[in-house]
Design an enzyme around this catalytic site. Sequence first.
Site, mmCIF file in Angstrom:
data_model
loop_
_atom_site.group_PDB
_atom_site.id
_atom_site.type_symbol
_atom_site.label_atom_id
_atom_site.label_comp_id
_atom_site.label_asym_id
_atom_site.label_seq_id
_atom_site.Cartn_x
_atom_site.Cartn_y
_atom_site.Cartn_z
ATOM 1 N N ARG A 63 78.973 5.734 76.719
ATOM 2 C CA ARG A 63 78.783 4.421 77.261
ATOM 3 C C ARG A 63 77.986 4.853 78.756
ATOM 4 N NH1 ARG A 63 83.389 1.354 76.463
ATOM 5 N NH2 ARG A 63 83.893 1.866 78.773
ATOM 6 N N TYR A 117 61.113 -16.526 86.354
ATOM 7 C CA TYR A 117 61.082 -16.316 84.771
ATOM 8 C C TYR A 117 62.248 -17.535 84.243
ATOM 9 C CZ TYR A 117 61.716 -14.032 80.420
ATOM 10 O OH TYR A 117 62.134 -13.661 78.883
ATOM 11 N N ASP A 190 62.391 -9.809 91.531
ATOM 12 C CA ASP A 190 61.917 -9.474 90.166
ATOM 13 C C ASP A 190 60.607 -8.824 90.297
ATOM 14 O OD1 ASP A 190 60.921 -9.119 87.629
ATOM 15 O OD2 ASP A 190 61.962 -10.871 86.881
ATOM 16 N N LYS A 215 58.365 -4.350 80.063
ATOM 17 C CA LYS A 215 56.799 -4.753 80.213
ATOM 18 C C LYS A 215 55.942 -3.184 80.348
ATOM 19 C CE LYS A 215 58.405 -8.678 79.787
ATOM 20 N NZ LYS A 215 58.444 -9.238 78.595
HETATM 21 C C1 LIG Z 1 58.977 -11.603 85.276
HETATM 22 C C2 LIG Z 1 59.965 -11.300 83.883
HETATM 23 N N1 LIG Z 1 61.015 -10.871 84.262
HETATM 24 C C3 LIG Z 1 62.229 -10.562 83.303
HETATM 25 C C4 LIG Z 1 61.852 -10.636 82.151
HETATM 26 C C5 LIG Z 1 62.843 -10.505 81.028
HETATM 27 O O1 LIG Z 1 62.588 -9.220 80.542
HETATM 28 P P1 LIG Z 1 63.181 -8.840 79.002
HETATM 29 O O2 LIG Z 1 62.252 -9.825 78.030
HETATM 30 O O3 LIG Z 1 63.255 -7.596 78.738
HETATM 31 O O4 LIG Z 1 64.571 -9.454 78.835
HETATM 32 C C6 LIG Z 1 60.753 -11.073 81.618
HETATM 33 C C7 LIG Z 1 60.277 -11.096 80.123
HETATM 34 O O5 LIG Z 1 59.311 -11.753 79.814
HETATM 35 C C8 LIG Z 1 59.533 -11.441 82.700
HETATM 36 O O6 LIG Z 1 58.308 -12.064 82.434
#
Ligand SMILES: Cc1ncc(COP(=O)(O)O)c(C=O)c1O
Length: 395
Positions: A63, A117, A190, A215
């Site tokens: 882990r 998001y 973010d 992404k």
């Molecule tokens: C701007 C943004 N932050 C965070 C996330 C979350 O990522 P994950 O899908 O890997 O949980 C996304 C997913 O689309 C996103 O567009």
Amino acid sequence: MTDQPKRPDKRPDTRLVHGGRRAEWLGGMVNVPVSRTSTVLFEDVASMEAAYPPRDGTLSYGRNGTPTQWSLAEALTELEPGAAGTRLFPSGAAAVSFALASVLDPGDELLMVDSAYLPTRTFCDQGLKRYGIATRYYDPRATAAEVEALLSDSTKAIFMESPGSLTFEVQDVPGICAVARQRGIATLLDNTWATPLFFQALPRGIDLSILACTKYVSGHADVMLGSVTTTEAHWEKLNRTARLYGQSVSPDDSYLAARGLRTMGVRLRRHEDSAIKIARWLQGQPRVADVLHPALKACPGHHFWKRDFTGSSGLFAIVLKDADEAAAVRFVESLGLFGIGYSWGGFESLALPVHPERARSFKRDWPGAMVRLHIGLEDPDDLVADLAGAFQAIA
Ligand SMILES: Cc1ncc(COP(=O)(O)O)c(C=O)c1O
């Protein structure tokens, strides 16, 4: 990993290629191999006990990672000058949640950007609320002074997402961070859209920089992974919180993300070039009322993008003039090269109707339905032809 980046004098593209590739982890190969384990075997009890508390670079238990995960974490740390370390999470959403949980306590208040998001918003409204942490939303177009005016004695963190999800407003990240730092308030960003390649978050004042590695870092639509890179002041607390809740990522996913990272520089610039070309073409289309792209002048906060970013990626949105929801659906379904699906950042183009007005405290009026586009690595002329066909279908 509290080692400082190994190559602070090297340019970001060089760090993308060399980061985290320590000789002792490579074992003579080009890539750090996938090391899977739960149990780690020790020579004796003393060395077993010496492996605790767990730390990157010392095997203790599955882990707590193996060189495969440590190498990716170190490569991400090297992209943010001044970072103390990076912690990996099983998704971008988990990275957001644990970053927030590491800086907030019951009774605290969080200032959250309204264009976050949607699952980030849901975590605040449902998850943080359960722990007695209040969330106040602020307009993504707010100046640093306007954000400052919202602070109260209980504000302990400010969360930014720049550009914002769906509507792409660019924030004055350095200005807001300067205000926060004066008062000892933690700042979180973010940074998934720009990645550290196009926006170095920590040198601009951010304390915790979050990526959905799902992404552009992974880049091939086949991995779920998240990361949080922090300053020294926030590193131990983030680590402790993640360990407390048993957060761990697989070596296989880490390997794929690291493989993606090596080519992120060339991929991102191709996404950028094609997206800008297509965004400009879209601006000239009679059925397009607005193109929401940070590199275009009309985008709110475009001057912050120009000042702070070194590039733009492949994700933006368009507003279809006088189009209702049904027309937006017809438009998306008429596309042949663009897949219909959530997510973005992979090699492929994607499109979907989006509805920012459904979950916002600060509404903007849009003269039609909105479609979000992810411009992939196809030939941009083929993508333009595909879009032209979809406009004909809704004519
Ligand atoms: C701007 C943004 N932050 C965070 C996330 C979350 O990522 P994950 O899908 O890997 O949980 C996304 C997913 O689309 C996103 O567009």
